[in-house]
Structure formats: C-alpha cells, structure tokens
Motif scaffolding. Structure first.
Motif, PDB file in Angstrom:
ATOM      1  N   UNK F  72       0.822  -1.197   0.000  1.00 25.52           N
ATOM      2  CA  UNK F  72       0.000   0.000   0.000  1.00 25.52           C
ATOM      3  C   UNK F  72       0.868   1.265   0.000  1.00 25.52           C
ATOM      4  N   UNK F  73       0.515   2.188  -0.871  1.00 24.65           N
ATOM      5  CA  UNK F  73       1.163   3.493  -0.962  1.00 24.65           C
ATOM      6  C   UNK F  73       0.329   4.490  -0.164  1.00 24.65           C
ATOM      7  N   UNK F  74       0.978   5.302   0.658  1.00 17.10           N
ATOM      8  CA  UNK F  74       0.207   6.263   1.454  1.00 17.10           C
ATOM      9  C   UNK F  74      -0.517   7.266   0.564  1.00 17.10           C
ATOM     10  N   UNK F  75      -1.736   7.589   0.906  1.00 16.02           N
ATOM     11  CA  UNK F  75      -2.560   8.517   0.147  1.00 16.02           C
ATOM     12  C   UNK F  75      -1.959   9.921   0.264  1.00 16.02           C
ATOM     13  N   UNK F  76      -1.769  10.582  -0.883  1.00 19.95           N
ATOM     14  CA  UNK F  76      -1.131  11.894  -0.849  1.00 19.95           C
ATOM     15  C   UNK F  76      -2.012  12.934  -0.146  1.00 19.95           C
ATOM     16  N   UNK F  77      -3.335  12.777  -0.248  1.00 16.28           N
ATOM     17  CA  UNK F  77      -4.213  13.735   0.435  1.00 16.28           C
ATOM     18  C   UNK F  77      -4.030  13.655   1.936  1.00 16.28           C
ATOM     19  N   UNK F  78      -3.698  12.462   2.457  1.00 17.85           N
ATOM     20  CA  UNK F  78      -3.556  12.384   3.904  1.00 17.85           C
ATOM     21  C   UNK F  78      -2.133  12.743   4.350  1.00 17.85           C
ATOM     22  N   UNK F  79      -1.160  12.632   3.434  1.00 16.45           N
ATOM     23  CA  UNK F  79       0.178  13.129   3.743  1.00 16.45           C
ATOM     24  C   UNK F  79       0.232  14.641   3.647  1.00 16.45           C
ATOM     25  N   UNK F  80      -0.731  15.214   2.911  1.00 18.67           N
ATOM     26  CA  UNK F  80      -0.791  16.676   2.843  1.00 18.67           C
ATOM     27  C   UNK F  80      -0.031  17.272   1.676  1.00 18.67           C
ATOM     28  N   UNK F  81       0.605  16.429   0.853  1.00 22.43           N
ATOM     29  CA  UNK F  81       1.173  16.986  -0.367  1.00 22.43           C
ATOM     30  C   UNK F  81       1.449  15.905  -1.409  1.00 22.43           C
ATOM     31  N   UNK F  82       1.486  16.341  -2.659  1.00 21.15           N
ATOM     32  CA  UNK F  82       1.795  15.439  -3.752  1.00 21.15           C
ATOM     33  C   UNK F  82       3.300  15.211  -3.792  1.00 21.15           C
ATOM     34  N   UNK F  83       3.693  13.972  -3.969  1.00 22.97           N
ATOM     35  CA  UNK F  83       5.109  13.646  -4.008  1.00 22.97           C
ATOM     36  C   UNK F  83       5.761  14.133  -5.292  1.00 22.97           C
ATOM     37  N   UNK F  84       7.082  14.093  -5.327  1.00 25.77           N
ATOM     38  CA  UNK F  84       7.829  14.550  -6.488  1.00 25.77           C
ATOM     39  C   UNK F  84       7.510  13.748  -7.742  1.00 25.77           C
ATOM     40  N   UNK F  85       7.382  12.433  -7.594  1.00 26.42           N
ATOM     41  CA  UNK F  85       7.078  11.587  -8.749  1.00 26.42           C
ATOM     42  C   UNK F  85       5.723  11.959  -9.351  1.00 26.42           C
ATOM     43  N   UNK F  86       4.731  12.170  -8.502  1.00 28.54           N
ATOM     44  CA  UNK F  86       3.402  12.556  -8.972  1.00 28.54           C
ATOM     45  C   UNK F  86       3.451  13.868  -9.736  1.00 28.54           C
TER      46      UNK F  86
END
Lengths: 233, 233, 233, 233, 233, 233
Positions: F72-86
């Motif tokens: 499972x990959x952590x949801x970006x909305x719950x991390x609070x930001x979009x990762x560099x790859x995204x």
C-alpha cells in the motif's frame, strides 16, 4: 579570548554593490566570514490594506542557504514552512528598514528585500540589515526615488563574552555569550531597535549602557562603509 | 490623553491562581481588560537533543482566541500555521521564563507553558510572561520542584505616546505609540530582555533610559502581586 | 458506579453570560468540570456562495486548549492542521445551531461561534452547543436581531455504562461506555441531530429508545437553564 | 537572431571552485549571466531504507533566489511548498549525479548537493548539474573519497529557435524555442539523460539527431572546463 | 417524486468481488449510479499505541475522484489537505467496520480499507461501508483470518423528501431532503451507528422511528447481497 | 527473460470509452495489468493568466490509488502533499496532451484530465497519456469541439533489460532496467517528448536510436487502438 582584533573592533567589511546584473539591486555584504546576498526589487503593487492609500510598503525575507552553516541546515522550502528564527529575523529586518522610509514619497509601490545568507559566521541578521539598506538605496536611486529614504540604517551585534563586552560577535563568541544584543541605529545616531537577551544570567542596567555605547561606535563605522560603497557605485 | 490613571501607573491586576482543576497549574492573569489564561504542564520527557543530559526544558506557546480582539482574528489552527507575530511572542515568553530556571534541578522534564489570550487590550505578551511565571511556580511547587526557579520574572510594556513616556499601554495607546518597548526583569531587578522598537521616528538614548526607569518601577509592583498571589494559593 | 448523582441526573450547570467585555457575546458554560468559553461574533460579510442572496450564514469553530485534558494535547495551530475529531465536532456544532436560524431575517451577515474548551471532563461538544446557543442569542439581541433565532437548541450526551443507561457522561464514564450517543434538540422538544455509536458491541432498537428518552429529559432541563441565564443578562 | 556568438557556441563559463570557506565544497558556476551556487555537504548518515546496507546516497535540492529572475519569484519557503518545476529539476540533478557514483565506495554517507540560482538567464538546471559535479568532486576529494566518482558528468541545453538548432539557450531564446532539450552526458561521451520537449509543434527524428549532435559537442567543452577548474583547485 | 422505484425500494446493487488482481482484495460496489472501489490491504504492523499489545487495528480512508461528481471537485492531494466532509466520512467507515472485528484474533496487523468513489450519486458513505465490508472479508479470508469478523456490517441512507420517508436516496433526493439519516447495522440486525440530521426543520421522535424501520428493511436486503457476493467469490 | 510475449510486443490493450455516466468523459484504459481511469472535464473558465486572451488551457492530474501497487502506498491527500514523482508525471501528461491542442479553437475553457491509477504494473504514465487522449477526444466531441485536437497522441515505455531492448515494460522489468525511456508521439509519427534515463550505467547513442525505433512501432499500434475505440463510441 579574541586574538585577531580588539574587543571594540569590527571584522573587515566589504560591500559589492552591483554583484548581479538582473535584480533591481544586488549587494553582496561581507563582514568577516559572514556573507549575505541582499537584493531589492521594486514592484508597482501594494498589499491589499494599502490599496488607494497613496502609500507604499517595504518588506523583507531572510533565509540561510543549507550549507551556509557548518552542518547542513534543512531547506525551509522542503520542510514546508519557515522556522521561528527565520520569521523573527525577517520581521526585524523589515521594521529596521521601514524606520527610514517615507512611504508617501515611495507611492503605491512595494520594495522587497531578500536577504540570503551564503555563509553564516555570526551576526547574519545585522549584516542583512546593513546590506539591505545599501540594496534599497541603490534600487530606489535607479528608479529616481532616492528621496524615499530619510536616513541610512545599520545594525551591529554586541555581547558579553567571558564577562567582557565585545563588539561584532562571530559564531564561536556568540554561542558562548552571556548577553546577546542587537542594536539598529540610523546614520545620525538615533536608535531604531534594541534587542537585548540574557542567554545565561540576567544582567544589570550598567552593562546594558556599556553595550549600547560599544554598539554606537560600531554602527558609526558601518554607516561610513555603506556611504562609501554607494558613492562609488 | 490618559485620564483614568497616571502615566506611571499600572492597570489593576488580578491573579486567579487555581482557576481550573485539571491542569498542573492554571492561572487567569488580568491586567485591565487584558486577560490571559496561563497553564503549566510538566511532562517526564525532554526534546531529543536533551536525552540523557540530565537537564530539562521549558517552552511556551501563545495564542489569541479568535474573539479576544475587537474584530475576529482567524484561528491559526484553521489557517494551518502560526503567524509571525505568534511565533515571535512565544519565543520571547520561552526565553524569559528559561532565564530563571535551573535545568539541572529540573532534571529530564519538560515544562509546557500555554498562554491563551481570552481578551486582548494591549500588553498581552507581557501579561503572558507574568501569568506564566505564576503557573510555572505553582506547578513546580506541586511536584516538589520549587527549587527549579532561581528567581521570579515579570514583564511590562512602556512607550512614548503623544511625546510622553507611559507605563503599561492599553490597546488604543499602543496603536499610536511612537516608541514601543517591552522589558522583562527578574524579581531582584536585573534585566532579562529589552525590546525597543521605533514605530514612527527613531529615538534617542535619553529616551531609552527614561523608559527603562519607568519599566523598572512597574515590574517591581507586578513582582509583589505575583508573590502575594502565590503566597495565598 | 456513579455515586454523587442519579443515572438520570445532570451535572451542575453554570452559565456566565457576559464573561468578557470585548466580544459581541462571550459565555462561559460549565457542566461539572467541563468548561467551555463560547463567543459569538457578527460580521457584515457572507461566504462567497451567499453573496447577493439576501441570506446569512452561521458557522462554528471548536478547540481544546492544550492543558484542558489531563495530559497535554498538542496545539493544532502548531501541528499545522485541525484533527479529524475537531473537524467533526465543529461541523456538528454549526449544523445544530443553524437548525434554529432564519437566514433571511439574519440578512447578509455571518455569525461566528468560537467554542474553546478550557477544561474537558466529557461532553465538551454538547456543552459547546449549549453555550454557543446562549452566545448567539446574546449577540443577536445586542444587534437588534433577536428574531433570527426561531427556537432554542441544546444537546446532551447519554450512554450505556456497565450495562446501564446514563445521562450526561463525565470523562471516566465516557471512556468505558459501550454505547455513546449525542442528542441535539430544540426547546420545543424536536430532534435536530442524533448520533449514536456502538463503542463495543452493537446495540438494539429498545436501547436506542431508552437513551433517547433519557436525553429528552436532560435537554428539557438544560433549556430552562439557558432561558434563565438569558433572562437575567 | 543570435548575434554575439555562433549557434553551436557556448556562453563564457567561469567556475570558482572554493567560493566559500565553510561548506565542504562551494562552487560558483557561471555560464553567461546564469550563476548557480552549488555546495556539497557530506553527512555520516543515510536515509532509512539504506541503513546497514553498506551503501550511501547522493541527493540534490534546487532553488531560485527570489530576485534571480527578472520579476521577483515568490520564495517557496514562504509559500509553504516547492513548486512542480523545482521538484522536477532537483530530481533530474540527483539522477544525473548518481549516474557517476559508486555507492559501495561511498559507504554509508549522504552527499547533499544544494544548487541555489543567484541569477537565472536560461539553462539553470544544466548549470546546476555542471556545478554540482565540481562541488561533489571537490568535497569527496577533501574527505579522501575521490574514487567514489566513476566519471565526470555535465549537461547542456539545446533547442530549435526560429527553425534553427542552437546550443546553450539563454532566456530570451529559451522562451521562444519550438523544441527544448536537455542532455546529460558523462565525460567519456555516453548519455545519462535525454529530455526533449516539443514546446510548439511536434518534431522529427532527424531533428532530434541533430540536436543530440550539437549537445555532444557542447558537453565535451564543458567537461574540459570542469577538469581544469578541479585541477587548479 | 420518485418514479422508477417505490419509496422503500433500494437501487439495483452489483458487487464485483475481485475487480483487480493486485490488492489483497478489491471490490467494485455499485448501488444505482453510485460506484465505489473498495480495497483492503493487510499489513504486518500496528500503530505505535498498539505495539506489543497482541491486538490489531482497522482503519479507513475515503476519497471522491475529481470527476465523480457532476462538476469537478478539486483533488484533496493538490489542495494539500483532506476536507472536513472527507475526514468525517472516513472516521465513520472505520468505526462501522471496527464494530465487527475481533482485534485479538486479528493479532498485530493493520487492515487498511480504501474507499475511492468513482461515481457519486448519493449514499457514497453507505456504499463505502457496504463495499469495505466485502473487501475486508475477502482479504481476511485469503490470509486465513476469516474468524476476525464477528458479523457482517452494512449501511443505508434514509430521509424525508417532500414530507415522505424514503429509502436509499440518490443525489437529487438527498439534496432536497428535510431529514437525512445514515444507519449502520450488523447482519443480525443490531445497530452500530445512527446519524440523523435535520437539514431543514427539526423532526419528531415518531419520524425517527419510521426512518429506522425503513433502514432496517434496506440493510437486511443489502446484507443478503453481500453474503451472496462473497459466497460466489 | 520475457516469456509470454516478444521483446517488441505490447501487452494486450483494452479501452472502455464510456466507463462512467456522469463525467464529461471517462475512459478505463488497460494495458496488461496496468489500469488507469482517465476522465475529462470541460470547464468554462481559464486560469488567471489567460483571462480575456481568447485561448483555453488543458491540464492533468495523476494519482496512484493506495492499493494499486503491491504494497500500500500512502494517500497523498492524507500526507498533505503530492510527491515529487506525482508532480513530475502530471506535468508530463499535461505537456503531452497540450502538444495536440489548438487553444484558439478551444476558446476560454479549461480541460481537466484526471488520471487515477487503479492498478499499477509498469508504464502508468504512458497509459495515462494514452487514456487521457481518448477521454479528451470524447469529451470535446460531446461539446462540439472536436476540431480542438489537431492530431492524436500516445506514449510508450521502452528500456534495456538484461542488455536487451524491450517494448512496454511491466513492473518487474522496469525495476531491473538499465535504461528506462518514455516516448510520446503524435498519430502522424512525430515526437512530442523523449525522456531517457540511465538507471545503471550511462548508454550510447546507438542504443538510444534502437529504443526510439522500438517505441515508434509500439506507438503506431496504440494509435490504432485509440482510433478504433473512439470510432465505436
């Protein structure tokens, strides 16, 4: 004990006024190993609360480059927020510079002062104020706005190290100082901001007076350096 | 012009020492209409950089409740970050209180000081320092740690309003002051922190001296109020 | 087992209506040890989606002060976001209050309800609703807008503790409850919101009915306290 | 039309290898008006996923100073996040440099490469790669780790401007280019990264080949400049 | 007025149990036009507060895909935070599912339930609960952990539309409902969660009873669909 | 070694053009196990910098559903930001699609392309481009704007795995590839974007040429699939 200069002596100062070609003004201000790149940008806009007031604004931002300190400091942009120390310092720089601005003469413009520390060896906030003044003066002059500044402004750190009052602390001195003080003054010798902090034990009024005296002498010499740098440019 | 009290007079102070039952200590500190709830919480943990050092830490947080000011101030938790003013103030409170702490005696514990302004009418950072000292003293006493504090600490604002030096500015005075100064001193009359700012024109050394004098007298009286409040509790 | 009051008995309620002078209304609502400061602020603005609609808005924010709970809760402003529980509660308070508002009569104004928990001992969301109603009523009355509210609104928690239905849970009861329920009702006894949650095992319809009965009785008594507090003010 | 140099000519390059004293290495890399300060910091730590692997890591961060561009660019630290362009560029720099690193020889260390653009006139990401290589080489050499780098690495931009293939675009050329391409190559002429983008109309394979040819020539000359700068230092 | 089905009739339900190959379980749950992709992932880790407790955890996340609603909804990952509605819904889903979990049997594992709404036409939180149950059951079964679930769980929305009680509201009904209610029940007919909200006027106890009745019938039918879908898989 | 298909063979492609009813267009694009849901939404608004320009905008967002990957990959909305790859991928998708758009014909509208990866088995960014083109074409056609697209666009990954050039890498191939390359081309065979990266050792020009050849063949076949899918819809 300080060996390479007297307790009331400043570190060598160099001010490169037109260090870069593209910004409205870019000043590389060095005091000893402390090096701050100060730029000024003049925008034809003001913050919302000044719209239609006929008055302008001047504001500052401050940043330590990651490798400017001995150990690498994490980049604030990648941490996602500016730290408390950064916020405190950039508010101080802004207040210091605004004390010599005539906002009616500036008109509805904003002057951005960006102070990026390339190398930090103590006194970066004071160096940023000193360099930012030169950058502001240079940029305003280029825009035919030299009357906006009513005086010059400069700052210096003083402190008590090993029980002795000292002018212009470098990092090793600053980190062991019992009292740490930053003084901002205008070119004509009046006070703009005084921030004295007991790092260890509280201190007396006599000591405060002694430090203010020491700071006054240092700022006078810095003011002359600023004036000369601008005269040549 | 100030009509209800002399220029060198403080607003009425009340200190409710055990205002709440659950926190380790909860003090409602009021100075005129300014009301700050100061709580102290002692935790058996220290920040990472103090692990296994045998020494503790004391830190402060400050917040304006949204309706504490005349117009509603947006809640920082819903904006997603603490503003620059908040950061600057809570750093000041922390430094002020740490100046009277013996961290070896505290041992590996953290004292959290939370200062929430219920009503703001000028001088909230100074009121927060005064109330936080009482809360810290009360909580440490309850934990048998009363020797952690080496002295008391208090703060007061002074300023130049309409050309006249004044003690303990309320909001309407503060917002028109030419010079604004916050002074933090210990119970035995030594200086912990001096922050003087020219809001309008720069100011002279003589004026700084006069303001320091005024502040010293005010803090002496606040220190007595703190002592009495703790004696009764 | 509850010893100091009957299972269908509320904790003592006190409502200080004009607790502070500066906000449009500030109510200190206490139910047992739970203490919530509820303020109301009326602004002459509406959110974008209501511009030129002739209708107003009412919204709530909720916060636990860090030391309000036994152990210190981290300040949401310093964490940089409001937690899920906070968001859920402030949405509930807003919906509850809006159910008794006539937005046409309010006109293009926003009523902000700020509920800051000074001390938490169970039932803080219900106390916030009860106090926020009083604050809203008081502020609207001061602005000559008393017809905006079409009824009163109050809330109470009920639950099953050790197999027994209980009214108005305090923290130690709440944390061991098998079923936890919050009921919001108007002054005339109609339902506004029902939120029942099985904390342990699922529950039956009969039990739900019993809890609703218990809640109805409690809310009736709270509604009388609200009325009296407003009558005196 | 480009007037001051041929279409296949680079702008003048200067590489100041020990520009600052405190960082492990600090290189001021200039190509025409583009000036990037590249520092390298070696830390005795690795990211969590490499713990106990015997292998190290190298990573890059990139930033435009606010006044580096003609109009002021908002500081990412004050916006609270790094923009998409920044993220994309620093990932590219990291990949480029890692292609010439032997991570077993590096051991469990992290090399941080910080690329701060003091002045931007096109080609900043390529200049950052070229300068970061020199900084990495210099810092590794100082730590007796010169065998970590298996080759040198450099980058250059090429593009189609007004229908003509051109090497090393400056800003005014870049902003009107129909095809924009960045090529990263090792000192021995192999490819590390090719990124070609049609800004206007799509392009043909022949054109891609022509641009790769042009880039190869440019990188060869940059590699010589890098070698000389390191030889002197 | 609802024309294509009776007031007490559900929309057609389809449950594709192994919709994707890679997740531990992936269920596409459709109820009318509402389509939710529910996946379950079992990790051999627990949150910090459960370490060494011998007990596991189950938690849910919920998201609306941007185009799932009529007008595009901004992506929460690009706004940088989850909205209040999202937080409220995912907390509900988590509580609902945890009510049928035996955490001792689960052991120190976490079950992640991800509910992504591909198309939203009312009742998405209820559909998410229904689909998440099937996904959890399927994944646990594959890991030989089918005894972890003590019962099945399902949810349905009911409401008062144009004065008439209705089961399973679609979006156009939901947006005009006077009362909106979500009911979560176990397969054996006990209540897990009841959330009733007066959207317009407050409502009576009789009406609440009528809606609970209607919901009970709907959930019974959904429970059968869940059982059949799992039997076939 | 790849066993189920030739090195120059694509995985099976299926394109479900009207996968959902509510979005302006919703395409489920599958290539082997990689499945991406691509939707297009047309809004009658443009970003600020295009106001009153007569021109429109097209932009893309990309997300991995948490369970789409093996772990499972952590949801970006719950991390609070979009990762560099995204961020990098969605910028690529946007640029690719904009290369075939005539923004004058589009007029002051924005086309949002949302690419949500339901299942990831390598090549998700290429699949997103291929599916997004079909979604954009379908939505524009429905709005009578089919002339906005000047050509079709598609993408494919190629790479060197175990020394051998291969088309359309799946995850296990991609993660061991020595060179990884994504090529975007128009339906008429011209290049839009080339991104080649040496994952291990740098590579030669000959190899780059071979990979471009391989990619060209693959894209030609994908372009036919896209055309057929749109013809049927």
């Amino acid at each position: 004990m300080r060996e390479d200069r007297r307790a009331d002596e400043l570190r060598p100062i160099t001010i490169e006024v037109d260090y870069l070609e593209q910004p409205h003004a870019a000043v590389l201000y060095s005091q000893g190993k402390t090096k701050v790149l100060c730029t000024a940008t003049i925008e034809d806009e003001v913050p919302r609360w000044l719209k239609s007031s006929g008055r302008g604004w001047m504001t500052a931002e401050y940043s330590l480059l990651p490798a400017s300190t001995g150990e690498r400091t994490q980049r604030e942009a990648s941490r996602g927020k500016q730290g408390g120390r950064t916020v405190e310092i950039q508010r101080l720089i802004g207040r210091a510079l605004r004390s010599v601005v005539d906002f009616e003469t500036l008109g509805e413009r904003t002057v951005w002062l960006d102070c990026d520390v390339l190398q930090a060896d103590g006194g970066t906030r004071c160096a940023a104020i000193c360099g930012a003044y030169v950058a502001a003066a240079r940029a305003l002059d280029r825009f035919g706005l030299s009357k906006v500044l009513t005086d010059s402004v400069a700052a210096v750190s003083v402190g008590i190290v090993d029980g002795q009052p000292m002018l212009d602390l470098e990092y090793t001195e600053d980190s062991t100082a019992e009292v740490d003080m930053n003084v901002v003054m205008t070119g004509d010798g009046r006070l703009v901001e005084v921030q004295a902090t007991a790092e260890g034990a509280p201190f007396t009024r006599e000591l405060l007076d002694e430090l203010l005296e020491l700071a006054g002498g240092g700022i006078e010499r810095i003011a002359r350096e600023q004036e000369e740098a601008l005269a040549v440019a």
